[in-house]
Design an enzyme around this catalytic site. Structure first.
Site, PDB file in Angstrom:
ATOM      1  N   HIS A  56       0.941  -0.643  -0.157  1.00  0.00           N
ATOM      2  CA  HIS A  56       0.151  -0.377  -0.211  1.00  0.00           C
ATOM      3  C   HIS A  56       0.438   1.414   0.319  1.00  0.00           C
ATOM      4  O   HIS A  56       0.339   2.479  -0.779  1.00  0.00           O
ATOM      5  CB  HIS A  56      -0.601  -0.542   1.053  1.00  0.00           C
ATOM      6  CG  HIS A  56      -2.106   1.332   1.844  1.00  0.00           C
ATOM      7  ND1 HIS A  56      -2.999   1.230   1.734  1.00  0.00           N
ATOM      8  CD2 HIS A  56      -1.381   2.248   1.589  1.00  0.00           C
ATOM      9  CE1 HIS A  56      -3.860   2.349   1.340  1.00  0.00           C
ATOM     10  NE2 HIS A  56      -2.759   3.071   1.684  1.00  0.00           N
ATOM     11  N   GLU A  57       1.672   1.474   1.083  1.00  0.00           N
ATOM     12  CA  GLU A  57       2.416   2.717   1.094  1.00  0.00           C
ATOM     13  C   GLU A  57       2.901   1.922  -0.579  1.00  0.00           C
ATOM     14  O   GLU A  57       3.762   3.611  -0.588  1.00  0.00           O
ATOM     15  CB  GLU A  57       3.511   2.312   2.824  1.00  0.00           C
ATOM     16  CG  GLU A  57       2.846   2.195   3.706  1.00  0.00           C
ATOM     17  CD  GLU A  57       1.599   3.873   3.949  1.00  0.00           C
ATOM     18  OE1 GLU A  57       1.665   4.753   3.542  1.00  0.00           O
ATOM     19  OE2 GLU A  57       0.581   3.278   3.911  1.00  0.00           O
TER      20      GLU A  57
ATOM     21  N   HIS B 247       2.021   4.902  -3.335  1.00  0.00           N
ATOM     22  CA  HIS B 247       1.983   5.941  -2.483  1.00  0.00           C
ATOM     23  C   HIS B 247       4.105   6.536  -3.100  1.00  0.00           C
ATOM     24  O   HIS B 247       3.281   8.230  -3.983  1.00  0.00           O
ATOM     25  CB  HIS B 247       1.859   6.571  -1.317  1.00  0.00           C
ATOM     26  CG  HIS B 247       0.327   6.181  -0.286  1.00  0.00           C
ATOM     27  ND1 HIS B 247      -0.614   7.383  -1.327  1.00  0.00           N
ATOM     28  CD2 HIS B 247      -0.366   5.941   0.363  1.00  0.00           C
ATOM     29  CE1 HIS B 247      -2.055   6.604  -0.436  1.00  0.00           C
ATOM     30  NE2 HIS B 247      -1.598   6.467   0.891  1.00  0.00           N
TER      31      HIS B 247
ATOM     32  N   HIS C 217       3.376   6.976  -7.249  1.00  0.00           N
ATOM     33  CA  HIS C 217       2.661   8.014  -7.771  1.00  0.00           C
ATOM     34  C   HIS C 217       3.816   9.327  -7.724  1.00  0.00           C
ATOM     35  O   HIS C 217       3.158   9.529  -7.984  1.00  0.00           O
ATOM     36  CB  HIS C 217       1.775   8.466  -6.467  1.00  0.00           C
ATOM     37  CG  HIS C 217       0.267   8.805  -6.760  1.00  0.00           C
ATOM     38  ND1 HIS C 217      -0.495  10.084  -5.993  1.00  0.00           N
ATOM     39  CD2 HIS C 217       0.707  10.000  -8.175  1.00  0.00           C
ATOM     40  CE1 HIS C 217      -0.818  10.613  -6.338  1.00  0.00           C
ATOM     41  NE2 HIS C 217      -0.458  11.444  -7.768  1.00  0.00           N
TER      42      HIS C 217
HETATM   43 ZN   LIG Z   1      -2.755   5.398   2.054  1.00  0.00          ZN
END
Ligand SMILES: [Zn+2]
Length: 701
Positions: free
Chosen positions: A494-495, A498, A501
């Site tokens: 998940h991290e 980011h 991104h």
């Molecule tokens: Zn998040």
């Protein structure tokens, strides 16, 4: 001049008056960093450097703003909007470095700086956003935007700045502006206090100390070792310590046979900042909710929720309430079925009590075993932290061609931090990634990812970003490497999402580059969790820590099947917290109320089952104090998007479909800020998102 947003949380960034002018000549913030990849020289940055750097950063930016305002020429995109967009580079630089260290490795001196600086940065921000002359210039450019030969990107930047100013109060009269400044100051100070109280109550004030071996009954050996290490760190040799940090708390709730101790530990957790001591957050939270209500009203909105959600994809609080309750009800049905089955287990074992909130994890494990013959502790030996990390690098390589090379010559803020050089498939440099995996007493709970320095265009050339991922994962013990839970595995992916991104964002204008609406920001992160759960990816990273054996098919199948397990509980506790958040931000005027009674009423309204507490109770709901006020719902909103987006890969028959990956990268990760969220999403997907893939994934349909 983007507002500093760290994912998951806004570290409140601050400043103050200072007497350290003499240090200026050696202050690393005042010259080129002169380090590999121009990363911050963490080894040379001293606590004493921050305040002078913040102060000069404020002065410098104010001078830049004054120059815009005093410009004799008529306002143009170049002399006003670009000048504003490029302003404040020193302040941004120091804020990001400070935010990184203060979040991941704080201490009383840094906390003190934080307290001193916050009122000053808040005031400075207000000096810009409430600067009448500056606003008039922006407004001129805004009014002329259709006739000034601006391209689509430039027009959007103008519109976004104009909207920011209006939302920050630029249209208010002088009396109301003064009022707004006062509210902003109070909110900034209260938010810091809330966070400090929570840090103390999580990491310091409560510890479950065990001195009898029999009280460890049921716990896996790895957890016993870790708790023994934790005791040793506290000079409690021969004992075992369980803290409220998740890597120790959750396994205790899952496995400890001693029901009273489970209750004691969970109570410690859910009573944080609610103990009527100096760390209590009840009044602070109420004050924040009231100040926000006043602020929203001043700015022409009915409630803070309306103010906050109006620029999201969802647009109105009503839409969010409707979305959340629509999922809550089927989820609670599923959770109730699970509860009934767990109650049967209690009865079968001769227990004479009703399942309570501190029993859920323990009996959920038993039910998992009964239903899927799967014990979470069977999985852990296959999830060695290093392998999982390499697995996420593998996925990024298969999708986007990225490579990651470990570096040892890059300065770090703590010896445990790892650094990687990221390169594109063609060998071009793409950025630096810092990863900080383990809990420490100076680290905020949770996991997050942010930019230590964002991508930026200088003289027409794009400079790649420096990204930081921070987690609180299971530590290695004396004998074993770090072995992760399934939850930790998906959190890592998940991290990292980011992080991708940040790495892929490409935009000339600071205001719009990488800027997604709040309820879309979790799309890049959550979509990565889908790959983490694919069998071929799990086989890649799931190797036994002692034998190197790949995770057996049988275990893998059990894991796959059990993925819908406990989703009723997970969804219910999450949605309950999201609704609580919305209720706290739905005041139409300040209220004098009892915080706990309000919380109860909010949960009674949805008939929340008594065996489940909201994922965050009011006094430790740090998301809504940071950047997620009236926005905790965004994870579920984005879950609709990520499930639907991943379905595109599945439907193509290739989960690493390069063509779809390239589209996702372009429209969401690289250019996501160039237009409205839904428009960008449809450019990628070619159609509206559907909620079905999410409901199916969670076993709610
Ligand atoms: Zn998040």
């Amino acid at each position: 001049m983007k507002k500093l947003i760290m994912i998951l949380f806004i570290p409140i960034i601050l400043f103050s008056a200072c007497k350290q002018e003499e240090k200026r000549s050696t202050n690393p913030f005042f010259s080129e960093f002169n380090t590999p990849y121009n990363v911050p020289p963490f080894d040379k940055i001293d606590t004493s450097h921050f305040i002078p750097a913040f102060e000069k950063g404020i002065i410098d930016q104010q001078a830049e703003i004054d120059a815009i305002v005093n410009c004799k020429e008529a306002p143009t995109f170049e002399n006003t909007v670009i000048a504003l967009d490029k302003s404040g580079s020193l302040l941004t630089r120091v804020s990001r470095v400070f935010g990184t260290i203060n979040g991941a490795n704080t201490n009383p001196a840094l906390q003190n700086i934080n307290r001193k600086i916050a009122p000053k940065t808040t005031k400075h921000r207000d000096n810009i956003s409430l600067n009448e002359k500056l606003f008039q210039r922006i407004k001129k450019v805004y009014e002329n935007r259709e006739t000034s030969n601006l391209d689509a990107d430039q027009k959007r930047v103008v519109e976004k700045y104009y909207e920011d100013f209006v939302r920050d109060g630029a249209n208010l009269n002088e009396t109301d502006k003064a009022k707004l400044r006062e509210l902003n100051q109070k909110l900034s100070t209260l938010s810091i206090k809330f966070g400090e109280n929570l840090l103390a109550e999580t990491n310091t004030n409560f510890k479950l100390i065990i001195d009898k071996q029999e009280d460890l009954a049921g716990l896996p050996q790895g957890i016993i070792d870790a708790s023994s290490d934790a005791a040793r760190a506290d000079s409690l040799v021969g004992k075992w310590v369980f803290t409220l940090q998740k890597p120790l708390m959750i396994p205790f709730l899952q496995y400890a046979k001693n029901r009273d101790l489970r209750e004691k530990l969970y109570r410690g957790y859910f009573m944080r900042c609610n103990n009527n001591n100096k760390f209590d957050n009840k009044q602070i939270l109420l004050d924040i909710a009231n100040l926000r209500a006043e602020r929203a009203k001043l700015l022409g909105f009915k409630t803070y929720a309306e103010y906050s959600i109006s620029r999201n994809m969802a647009q109105t609080p009503e839409k969010v309430y409707e979305f959340l309750t629509g999922i809550f009800n089927p989820a609670q049905e599923v959770a109730k079925k699970d509860r009934d089955e767990m109650q049967k287990i209690i009865k079968k074992e001769g227990g004479k009590f009703n399942l309570a909130p501190w029993d859920w994890w323990y009996y959920a494990e038993k039910l998992r075993k009964e239903k899927y013959n799967l014990d979470e502790s069977e999985l852990k030996p296959y999830f060695v932290l290093d392998n999982v990390r390499n697995g996420m690098f593998y996925v990024a390589n298969k999708l986007y061609g990225l490579t990651f090379t470990r570096k040892t010559n890059i300065p770090v803020y703590h010896p445990e931090v790892e650094t990687y050089e990221v390169k594109e498939a063609n060998g071009n440099y793409a950025g630096i990634l810092y990863i900080d995996f383990y809990p420490r007493s100076g680290k905020r709970p949770g996991a997050w990812c942010g930019a230590i320095r964002e991508q930026v265009y200088e003289k027409g050339k794009r400079i790649p970003p420096i990204v930081s991922m921070v987690c609180n994962f299971t530590r290695p013990t004396g004998s074993d490497p770090s072995l992760l839970t399934w939850d930790e595995v998906t959190t890592m992916f998940h991290e990292f999402g980011h992080g991708l991104h940040n790495i892929f964002t490409d935009g000339k204008y600071d205001r719009t580059a990488g800027s997604l609406p709040r309820d879309m920001v979790e799309l890049p992160s959550q979509i990565m969790e889908n790959w983490a759960a694919q069998p071929e990816v799990i086989r890649y990273y799931g190797k036994h820590y002692q034998t190197g054996e790949v995770i057996p098919n049988e275990l893998l199948e059990k894991l796959q099947k059990s993925m819908v397990f406990n989703q009723g509980f997970e969804t219910v506790e999450y949605v309950a917290a999201s609704l609580l958040d919305l209720d706290w931000h739905s005041f139409t005027e300040p209220k004098k109320i009892d915080v706990l009674a309000f919380e109860k009423e909010s949960m009674d309204k949805i008939k929340l089952m008594k065996e489940i507490l909201p994922r965050y109770r009011s006094t430790y709901f740090s998301h809504i104090i940071g950047g997620y006020a009236a926005g905790y719902y965004v994870y579920l909103w984005a879950a609709v998007l990520d499930s639907d987006a991943f379905q595109a890969f599945v439907d193509s028959g290739d989960i690493f479909n390069k063509e779809i990956a390239a589209k996702f990268r372009k429209h969401i990760l690289t250019e996501g800020g160039t237009d409205e969220g839904m428009i960008q999403y449809k450019k990628f997907r070619g159609q509206d998102p559907s909620i079905d893939p999410l409901l199916k994934k969670r076993g709610l349909k």
